[in-house]
Design a protein around this motif. Structure first.
Motif, PDB file in Angstrom:
ATOM      1  N   THR A   1       0.868  -1.166   0.000  1.00  0.00           N
ATOM      2  CA  THR A   1       0.000   0.000   0.000  1.00  0.00           C
ATOM      3  C   THR A   1       0.907   1.218   0.000  1.00  0.00           C
TER       4      THR A   1
ATOM      5  N   ARG B   1      -4.803   5.773  -0.932  1.00  0.00           N
ATOM      6  CA  ARG B   1      -3.563   5.037  -1.179  1.00  0.00           C
ATOM      7  C   ARG B   1      -3.686   4.259  -2.488  1.00  0.00           C
TER       8      ARG B   1
ATOM      9  N   CYS C   1       1.643   5.549  -0.671  1.00  0.00           N
ATOM     10  CA  CYS C   1       1.134   6.911  -0.729  1.00  0.00           C
ATOM     11  C   CYS C   1       1.142   7.366  -2.192  1.00  0.00           C
TER      12      CYS C   1
END
Length: 147
Positions: free
Chosen positions: A22, A75, A24
């Motif tokens: 995951t 995300r 940013c």
């Protein structure tokens, strides 16, 4: 920042991904996705081109960052799966799946070739609604683990 898993708990059952992350939605996540994919997939020893997979992951994560839209913090999720002899990679982001399309590019365009690269390198690819909401773009490399 990235949350990572190498799928060690799930691969024996055959139900979970071989690996997932995951990320940013920032440019630094693109090289991070390439590095972590290569690190996590290596122990599974696929026969397909990891370099081609890394290029496609780069393109799809870049597209997710550039075109993903959400009203709240979000995300990019990347996961890779073994499906028989094939490797499938999913990239999830917010936004409507209907907005994902290959663009007609002019020779002097600096951008817009990501899905064309995926189309050229993958055995197949698809786009649809994500289980997380938004969009998932996937590519498949057949014969990643030939019998």
């Amino acid at each position: 920042m990235a949350d990572l898993t190498d799928g060690r708990d799930d691969t024996d059952s055959g139900h979970g991904p071989l690996g997932a992350m995951t990320l940013c939605p920032v440019p630094e996540s693109v090289p991070r996705a390439r590095r972590w994919f290569r690190k996590f997939i290596a122990r599974h020893d696929p026969a397909c081109s990891l370099e081609d997979c890394q290029v496609m992951i780069s393109e799809l994560v870049t597209n997710a960052i550039v075109y993903g839209r959400a009203e709240k913090e979000w995300r990019v999720r990347v996961a890779w799966w073994r499906e028989g002899e094939a490797l499938r990679v999913d990239v999830h982001s917010p936004g409507h799946p209907g907005r994902v399309r290959m663009r007609e590019d002019a020779p002097d365009d600096a951008h817009g070739r990501g899905l064309r690269l995926v189309d050229a390198l993958a055995d197949s690819w698809s786009v649809g609604p994500s289980a997380y909401g938004g969009t998932v773009v996937s590519f498949v490399m057949e014969k990643a683990w030939p019998s």
